[in-house]
Design an enzyme around this catalytic site. Structure first.
Site, PDB file in Angstrom:
ATOM      1  N   ASP A   1      30.455  27.082  75.856  1.00 25.63           N
ATOM      2  CA  ASP A   1      31.800  25.708  77.242  1.00 25.63           C
ATOM      3  C   ASP A   1      32.808  26.234  76.096  1.00 25.63           C
ATOM      4  O   ASP A   1      34.674  26.304  76.444  1.00 25.63           O
ATOM      5  CB  ASP A   1      31.859  24.344  76.897  1.00 25.63           C
ATOM      6  CG  ASP A   1      30.458  23.905  78.296  1.00 25.63           C
ATOM      7  OD1 ASP A   1      30.484  24.178  78.595  1.00 25.63           O
ATOM      8  OD2 ASP A   1      30.195  23.124  77.964  1.00 25.63           O
TER       9      ASP A   1
ATOM     10  N   GLU B   1      28.426  39.737  73.898  1.00 23.23           N
ATOM     11  CA  GLU B   1      27.339  38.757  73.443  1.00 23.23           C
ATOM     12  C   GLU B   1      26.367  40.541  72.900  1.00 23.23           C
ATOM     13  O   GLU B   1      26.070  41.048  73.553  1.00 23.23           O
ATOM     14  CB  GLU B   1      26.614  38.491  74.140  1.00 23.23           C
ATOM     15  CG  GLU B   1      25.070  37.801  73.557  1.00 23.23           C
ATOM     16  CD  GLU B   1      24.232  36.977  74.969  1.00 23.23           C
ATOM     17  OE1 GLU B   1      23.419  36.730  75.017  1.00 23.23           O
ATOM     18  OE2 GLU B   1      24.993  36.938  75.938  1.00 23.23           O
TER      19      GLU B   1
ATOM     20  N   ARG C   1      13.476  33.768  75.973  1.00 20.16           N
ATOM     21  CA  ARG C   1      14.536  34.380  75.796  1.00 20.16           C
ATOM     22  C   ARG C   1      15.229  35.169  76.613  1.00 20.16           C
ATOM     23  O   ARG C   1      16.137  35.345  76.348  1.00 20.16           O
ATOM     24  CB  ARG C   1      14.507  35.118  74.566  1.00 20.16           C
ATOM     25  CG  ARG C   1      13.854  34.745  73.107  1.00 20.16           C
ATOM     26  CD  ARG C   1      13.556  35.431  72.653  1.00 20.16           C
ATOM     27  NE  ARG C   1      12.417  34.872  70.879  1.00 20.16           N
ATOM     28  CZ  ARG C   1      12.660  34.706  70.112  1.00 20.16           C
ATOM     29  NH1 ARG C   1      14.268  34.174  69.748  1.00 20.16           N
ATOM     30  NH2 ARG C   1      12.690  33.855  69.256  1.00 20.16           N
TER      31      ARG C   1
ATOM     32  N   HIS D   1      20.301  31.129  73.712  1.00 21.09           N
ATOM     33  CA  HIS D   1      19.076  30.626  75.271  1.00 21.09           C
ATOM     34  C   HIS D   1      19.435  29.097  74.939  1.00 21.09           C
ATOM     35  O   HIS D   1      18.215  28.359  76.259  1.00 21.09           O
ATOM     36  CB  HIS D   1      18.033  30.702  74.322  1.00 21.09           C
ATOM     37  CG  HIS D   1      17.791  32.512  74.218  1.00 21.09           C
ATOM     38  ND1 HIS D   1      17.547  33.407  74.926  1.00 21.09           N
ATOM     39  CD2 HIS D   1      17.438  32.496  72.636  1.00 21.09           C
ATOM     40  CE1 HIS D   1      18.110  34.252  74.661  1.00 21.09           C
ATOM     41  NE2 HIS D   1      17.763  33.608  72.284  1.00 21.09           N
TER      42      HIS D   1
ATOM     43  N   ARG E   1      10.846  39.745  75.259  1.00 18.54           N
ATOM     44  CA  ARG E   1       9.864  39.054  74.180  1.00 18.54           C
ATOM     45  C   ARG E   1       9.890  38.284  75.788  1.00 18.54           C
ATOM     46  O   ARG E   1       9.791  38.171  76.527  1.00 18.54           O
ATOM     47  CB  ARG E   1      11.549  38.590  73.528  1.00 18.54           C
ATOM     48  CG  ARG E   1      12.018  40.326  72.510  1.00 18.54           C
ATOM     49  CD  ARG E   1      12.621  39.680  71.247  1.00 18.54           C
ATOM     50  NE  ARG E   1      11.296  38.604  70.566  1.00 18.54           N
ATOM     51  CZ  ARG E   1      12.640  38.041  69.891  1.00 18.54           C
ATOM     52  NH1 ARG E   1      13.362  38.205  69.477  1.00 18.54           N
ATOM     53  NH2 ARG E   1      11.747  37.435  68.847  1.00 18.54           N
TER      54      ARG E   1
ATOM     55  N   ASN F   1      26.204  37.051  67.960  1.00 13.91           N
ATOM     56  CA  ASN F   1      25.045  37.252  67.426  1.00 13.91           C
ATOM     57  C   ASN F   1      25.092  35.373  67.682  1.00 13.91           C
ATOM     58  O   ASN F   1      23.967  35.773  67.093  1.00 13.91           O
ATOM     59  CB  ASN F   1      23.727  38.070  67.154  1.00 13.91           C
ATOM     60  CG  ASN F   1      23.003  38.320  67.561  1.00 13.91           C
ATOM     61  OD1 ASN F   1      22.215  36.481  68.466  1.00 13.91           O
ATOM     62  ND2 ASN F   1      22.264  39.025  67.007  1.00 13.91           N
TER      63      ASN F   1
ATOM     64  N   HIS G   1      22.308  41.292  70.381  1.00  9.75           N
ATOM     65  CA  HIS G   1      21.332  40.719  69.700  1.00  9.75           C
ATOM     66  C   HIS G   1      20.481  42.096  69.851  1.00  9.75           C
ATOM     67  O   HIS G   1      20.501  43.748  70.018  1.00  9.75           O
ATOM     68  CB  HIS G   1      20.998  40.876  70.964  1.00  9.75           C
ATOM     69  CG  HIS G   1      21.387  39.276  71.249  1.00  9.75           C
ATOM     70  ND1 HIS G   1      20.759  38.103  70.963  1.00  9.75           N
ATOM     71  CD2 HIS G   1      21.886  38.827  73.414  1.00  9.75           C
ATOM     72  CE1 HIS G   1      21.363  36.914  71.687  1.00  9.75           C
ATOM     73  NE2 HIS G   1      22.201  37.446  73.116  1.00  9.75           N
ATOM     74  N   LEU G   2      20.092  41.717  68.663  1.00  8.68           N
ATOM     75  CA  LEU G   2      18.896  43.261  68.225  1.00  8.68           C
ATOM     76  C   LEU G   2      17.915  43.490  68.702  1.00  8.68           C
ATOM     77  O   LEU G   2      17.853  44.677  68.757  1.00  8.68           O
ATOM     78  CB  LEU G   2      18.662  42.743  66.108  1.00  8.68           C
ATOM     79  CG  LEU G   2      19.838  42.322  65.088  1.00  8.68           C
ATOM     80  CD1 LEU G   2      19.413  41.211  63.707  1.00  8.68           C
ATOM     81  CD2 LEU G   2      20.178  43.885  64.075  1.00  8.68           C
ATOM     82  N   SER G   3      17.526  42.578  68.393  1.00  5.36           N
ATOM     83  CA  SER G   3      15.959  42.463  70.087  1.00  5.36           C
ATOM     84  C   SER G   3      16.570  42.448  71.094  1.00  5.36           C
ATOM     85  O   SER G   3      17.354  42.396  71.604  1.00  5.36           O
ATOM     86  CB  SER G   3      14.986  41.777  69.725  1.00  5.36           C
ATOM     87  OG  SER G   3      15.215  40.981  69.936  1.00  5.36           O
TER      88      SER G   3
ATOM     89  N   PRO H   1      21.774  31.020  63.747  1.00  6.93           N
ATOM     90  CA  PRO H   1      20.995  30.714  62.838  1.00  6.93           C
ATOM     91  C   PRO H   1      19.967  31.574  62.837  1.00  6.93           C
ATOM     92  O   PRO H   1      19.314  32.507  63.740  1.00  6.93           O
ATOM     93  CB  PRO H   1      20.234  29.204  63.957  1.00  6.93           C
ATOM     94  CG  PRO H   1      20.809  29.372  65.296  1.00  6.93           C
ATOM     95  CD  PRO H   1      21.973  30.522  64.937  1.00  6.93           C
ATOM     96  N   ASN H   2      19.316  31.606  61.528  1.00  6.03           N
ATOM     97  CA  ASN H   2      18.986  32.328  60.327  1.00  6.03           C
ATOM     98  C   ASN H   2      18.839  33.948  61.005  1.00  6.03           C
ATOM     99  O   ASN H   2      18.068  34.496  60.489  1.00  6.03           O
ATOM    100  CB  ASN H   2      17.326  32.414  61.866  1.00  6.03           C
ATOM    101  CG  ASN H   2      16.447  31.068  61.952  1.00  6.03           C
ATOM    102  OD1 ASN H   2      16.897  30.228  61.338  1.00  6.03           O
ATOM    103  ND2 ASN H   2      16.383  30.120  62.936  1.00  6.03           N
TER     104      ASN H   2
ATOM    105  N   TYR I   1      12.885  42.527  63.690  1.00  6.98           N
ATOM    106  CA  TYR I   1      14.918  42.179  63.926  1.00  6.98           C
ATOM    107  C   TYR I   1      15.082  43.838  62.769  1.00  6.98           C
ATOM    108  O   TYR I   1      16.365  43.736  62.969  1.00  6.98           O
ATOM    109  CB  TYR I   1      15.479  41.555  62.900  1.00  6.98           C
ATOM    110  CG  TYR I   1      15.042  40.041  64.466  1.00  6.98           C
ATOM    111  CD1 TYR I   1      15.723  40.326  65.464  1.00  6.98           C
ATOM    112  CD2 TYR I   1      13.453  39.132  63.838  1.00  6.98           C
ATOM    113  CE1 TYR I   1      15.347  38.699  66.142  1.00  6.98           C
ATOM    114  CE2 TYR I   1      13.515  37.950  64.777  1.00  6.98           C
ATOM    115  CZ  TYR I   1      14.250  37.810  65.555  1.00  6.98           C
ATOM    116  OH  TYR I   1      13.837  37.031  66.578  1.00  6.98           O
TER     117      TYR I   1
ATOM    118  N   ALA J   1      18.877  32.063  68.561  1.00  7.54           N
ATOM    119  CA  ALA J   1      18.069  31.410  69.641  1.00  7.54           C
ATOM    120  C   ALA J   1      18.904  30.114  70.273  1.00  7.54           C
ATOM    121  O   ALA J   1      19.292  29.732  71.475  1.00  7.54           O
ATOM    122  CB  ALA J   1      17.335  29.826  68.805  1.00  7.54           C
TER     123      ALA J   1
ATOM    124  N   ARG K   1      13.398  38.581  57.429  1.00  5.62           N
ATOM    125  CA  ARG K   1      12.280  37.755  58.979  1.00  5.62           C
ATOM    126  C   ARG K   1      12.147  38.650  60.041  1.00  5.62           C
ATOM    127  O   ARG K   1      13.184  39.227  60.537  1.00  5.62           O
ATOM    128  CB  ARG K   1      13.918  37.216  59.272  1.00  5.62           C
ATOM    129  CG  ARG K   1      12.667  36.192  60.818  1.00  5.62           C
ATOM    130  CD  ARG K   1      14.454  35.198  61.712  1.00  5.62           C
ATOM    131  NE  ARG K   1      13.917  34.847  62.950  1.00  5.62           N
ATOM    132  CZ  ARG K   1      14.809  34.818  63.414  1.00  5.62           C
ATOM    133  NH1 ARG K   1      16.007  34.945  63.336  1.00  5.62           N
ATOM    134  NH2 ARG K   1      14.164  33.914  64.525  1.00  5.62           N
TER     135      ARG K   1
END
Length: 153
Positions: free
Chosen positions: A92, A103, A116, A85, A112, A79, A105-107, A15-16, A28, A82, A23
């Site tokens: 599952d 996995e 997170r 978390h 953070r 990625n 993540h950009l940040s 999402p996002n 990001y 959210a 954003r």
């Protein structure tokens, strides 16, 4: 994995992430999701693997994509945004299909907010890369392909 086998990697964006470039660029970056997908296609060509990308803001759509990866893709680069978390369901699904997963993540999620710092995906992934902006995806792809090509048949 034999050298004759053509690897296919599914890249999942949660999402996002469709808003990348607009954003919160201080967190990001200014690279768009399309730019990241192009970077991954180019990296895939160099590595000799097929890369397919999918983004959704909907948990169920991501789970469906994970289920459809079974028998079609040899690895998943995710990625989950959210959902990393919060989503036991995505964890599952990844665990159920047993497709090796990295996995990304950009940040740096550990620099953070404390909520997170926990990932439901990390315990079932072969690894996690975070904090390198768009390059996290490229690094994750390289790591996943390296893992798959060294895995026994």
């Amino acid at each position: 994995m034999s050298s004759e086998t053509s690897l296919s990697i599914l890249v999942l964006h949660g999402p996002n992430l469709n808003l990348l470039g607009m954003r919160e660029p201080l967190i990001y970056g200014s690279v768009s999701l399309n730019d990241i997908n192009e970077l991954l296609l180019e990296a895939g060509k160099i590595l000799g693997v097929k890369v397919s990308s999918f983004q959704s803001n909907h948990e169920g759509a991501l789970i469906d994509a994970i289920h459809h990866a079974l028998g079609k893709h040899q690895g998943i680069l995710i990625n989950a945004g959210a959902y990393t978390h919060t989503s036991i369901a995505i964890r599952d699904a990844l665990s159920a299909v047993k497709v090796p997963t990295v996995e990304v993540h950009l940040s740096n999620i550990y620099q953070r907010e404390s909520f997170r710092h926990h990932s439901y995906i990390a315990p079932i992934a072969i690894g996690q890369i975070s904090g390198f902006g768009a390059q996290s995806y490229r690094l994750g792809l390289h790591a996943l392909v390296d893992y798959l090509t060294k895995a026994p048949d």
